[in-house]
Design an enzyme around this catalytic site. Structure first.
Site, PDB file in Angstrom:
ATOM      1  N   TYR A   1      29.927 -15.787 -10.479  1.00 23.85           N
ATOM      2  CA  TYR A   1      28.879 -14.767 -10.547  1.00 23.85           C
ATOM      3  C   TYR A   1      27.630 -15.180  -9.783  1.00 23.85           C
ATOM      4  O   TYR A   1      26.794 -14.351  -9.439  1.00 23.85           O
ATOM      5  CB  TYR A   1      28.540 -14.489 -12.011  1.00 23.85           C
ATOM      6  CG  TYR A   1      27.819 -13.180 -12.255  1.00 23.85           C
ATOM      7  CD1 TYR A   1      28.523 -12.042 -12.636  1.00 23.85           C
ATOM      8  CD2 TYR A   1      26.440 -13.075 -12.126  1.00 23.85           C
ATOM      9  CE1 TYR A   1      27.870 -10.843 -12.877  1.00 23.85           C
ATOM     10  CE2 TYR A   1      25.779 -11.879 -12.366  1.00 23.85           C
ATOM     11  CZ  TYR A   1      26.492 -10.769 -12.738  1.00 23.85           C
ATOM     12  OH  TYR A   1      25.854  -9.579 -12.975  1.00 23.85           O
TER      13      TYR A   1
ATOM     14  N   LYS B   1      39.594 -20.316 -18.816  1.00 21.34           N
ATOM     15  CA  LYS B   1      40.870 -20.154 -18.124  1.00 21.34           C
ATOM     16  C   LYS B   1      41.321 -21.520 -17.596  1.00 21.34           C
ATOM     17  O   LYS B   1      41.796 -21.661 -16.466  1.00 21.34           O
ATOM     18  CB  LYS B   1      40.725 -19.144 -16.980  1.00 21.34           C
ATOM     19  CG  LYS B   1      42.055 -18.643 -16.404  1.00 21.34           C
ATOM     20  CD  LYS B   1      42.850 -17.796 -17.371  1.00 21.34           C
ATOM     21  CE  LYS B   1      44.138 -17.282 -16.718  1.00 21.34           C
ATOM     22  NZ  LYS B   1      45.002 -16.546 -17.661  1.00 21.34           N
TER      23      LYS B   1
ATOM     24  N   ASP C   1      41.753 -14.094 -21.031  1.00 20.87           N
ATOM     25  CA  ASP C   1      42.500 -12.839 -21.070  1.00 20.87           C
ATOM     26  C   ASP C   1      42.975 -12.524 -22.487  1.00 20.87           C
ATOM     27  O   ASP C   1      42.924 -11.377 -22.945  1.00 20.87           O
ATOM     28  CB  ASP C   1      43.668 -12.843 -20.078  1.00 20.87           C
ATOM     29  CG  ASP C   1      44.450 -14.138 -20.050  1.00 20.87           C
ATOM     30  OD1 ASP C   1      43.912 -15.163 -20.476  1.00 20.87           O
ATOM     31  OD2 ASP C   1      45.603 -14.122 -19.591  1.00 20.87           O
TER      32      ASP C   1
ATOM     33  N   ASP D   1      29.861 -11.986 -18.451  1.00 22.81           N
ATOM     34  CA  ASP D   1      29.455 -10.656 -18.027  1.00 22.81           C
ATOM     35  C   ASP D   1      30.503  -9.624 -18.437  1.00 22.81           C
ATOM     36  O   ASP D   1      30.173  -8.560 -18.980  1.00 22.81           O
ATOM     37  CB  ASP D   1      29.261 -10.638 -16.510  1.00 22.81           C
ATOM     38  CG  ASP D   1      28.700  -9.318 -16.015  1.00 22.81           C
ATOM     39  OD1 ASP D   1      27.667  -8.878 -16.552  1.00 22.81           O
ATOM     40  OD2 ASP D   1      29.290  -8.727 -15.102  1.00 22.81           O
TER      41      ASP D   1
END
Length: 332
Positions: free
Chosen positions: A123, A170, A203, A227
């Protein structure tokens, strides 16, 4: 007297900023609002995105209430929000997500807070074009930034009697970058033996949030994941118009709503100001004015629960001015 920098922003920013300002003033606090502006409108008028007087005001006052600022999609100038976070090392993005009585959603009693690392990761926008015409983005993760956001999350959990901190990552795929972040959170957790650490792949985290969000209390994660998860969680409690946010650094803090500048309804007196009003309550809490902050939160909650004066996104027909006046009326 408190000196606070007010950045109205673009689109609906001036409208919701003015609403938040009036609500804070209604608490009786003596505040000198120093209004400066940045963003697309300023750029169109002056050719400068962020005038020097904005930086000067921020650095002098240290506390900022900021309306949404437009960021072009796919082209144009880079995000001013990201620039300010990096410039002032506002490493901790804090987004509380709570159910409000009177808002009809599939889940009740949601009360969680997302701690999002605010300066690194994808980001941060470190990108470049390559000679073959492709592009690449750099995901930068440091031990220092990872440790301090983890400490912020665990300190919040300790102060607010939370039993669990969940880290979203992740690391199964990005073993170095996300692995470093995860290991730093694990390290920090050792200093808080009374607070459980839960590790969830991001996820799976998305799925768990839409199935059983009440299982989470404090979530700590990286910049881009934070975010995405913040907007997902906002949907669980009624939308972006109800979720506040803060960017906290060592010396400077900027408080802002999670939503964007909504240019399609700008100037029409239709915008929901609640997110920025609740952000102003976060600001007052940060300043140590906890009673005033609580008065604002209670007034917002009562206004929604009464179900008489609500903006169109909440199922009503009220204008920005009307819901602002209703909230002020409910301040005790």
């Amino acid at each position: 007297m408190y000196n606070i920098t007010l950045i109205p922003g673009d689109g609906i920013g001036p409208e919701v900023s003015e609403a938040a300002k009036h609500v804070v003033d209604a608490t009786g606090l003596n505040i000198n609002w120093e209004t400066v502006n940045a963003g697309e409108k300023v750029f169109q008028d002056t050719g400068v995105l962020v005038p020097e007087k904005v930086f000067q005001s921020i650095e002098k006052n240290k506390i900022v209430l900021k309306g949404p600022i437009t960021t072009p999609i796919g082209s144009g100038f880079r995000s001013i929000n990201v620039m300010l976070r990096k410039k002032y090392d506002l490493y901790s993005n804090v987004r509380p997500v709570r159910s409000l009585p009177g808002i009809n959603t599939p889940f009740k009693g949601i009360d969680l807070v997302i701690f999002r690392e605010n300066t690194e990761g994808l980001y941060a926008g470190i990108e470049q074009e390559l000679p073959d015409g492709s592009c690449e983005a750099v995901k930068r993760v440091s031990r220092n930034a990872s440790i301090r956001i983890a400490e912020a999350a665990f300190e919040y959990a300790k102060k607010n009697n939370k039993k669990k901190v969940t880290v979203a990552h992740k690391a199964n795929i990005m073993k170095l970058a996300d692995g470093l972040f995860l290991n730093c959170v694990r390290e920090v957790s050792q200093a808080y033996p009374d607070i459980a650490l839960q590790e969830v792949i991001v996820d799976n985290m998305c799925m768990q949030l839409v199935m059983n969000p009440n299982q989470f209390e404090v979530i700590v994660t990286m910049n881009l994941y934070g975010d995405l998860l913040s907007d997902l969680c906002a949907g669980l409690v009624g939308g972006l118009g109800l979720v506040p946010g803060a960017n906290i650094g060592k010396d400077i803090s900027i408080f802002e709503a999670v939503h964007g500048s909504a240019p399609d309804i700008a100037g029409k007196n239709l915008a929901n100001p609640i997110a920025l009003i609740l952000s102003s309550a976060m600001m007052l809490n940060h300043m140590g004015e906890t009673d005033k902050a609580e008065a604002i939160i209670k007034a917002v909650t009562k206004t929604i629960y009464e179900d008489k004066v609500l903006t169109c996104d909440l199922g009503g027909k009220a204008t920005t001015n009307e819901i602002t006046k209703a909230i002020i009326k409910n301040i005790i």
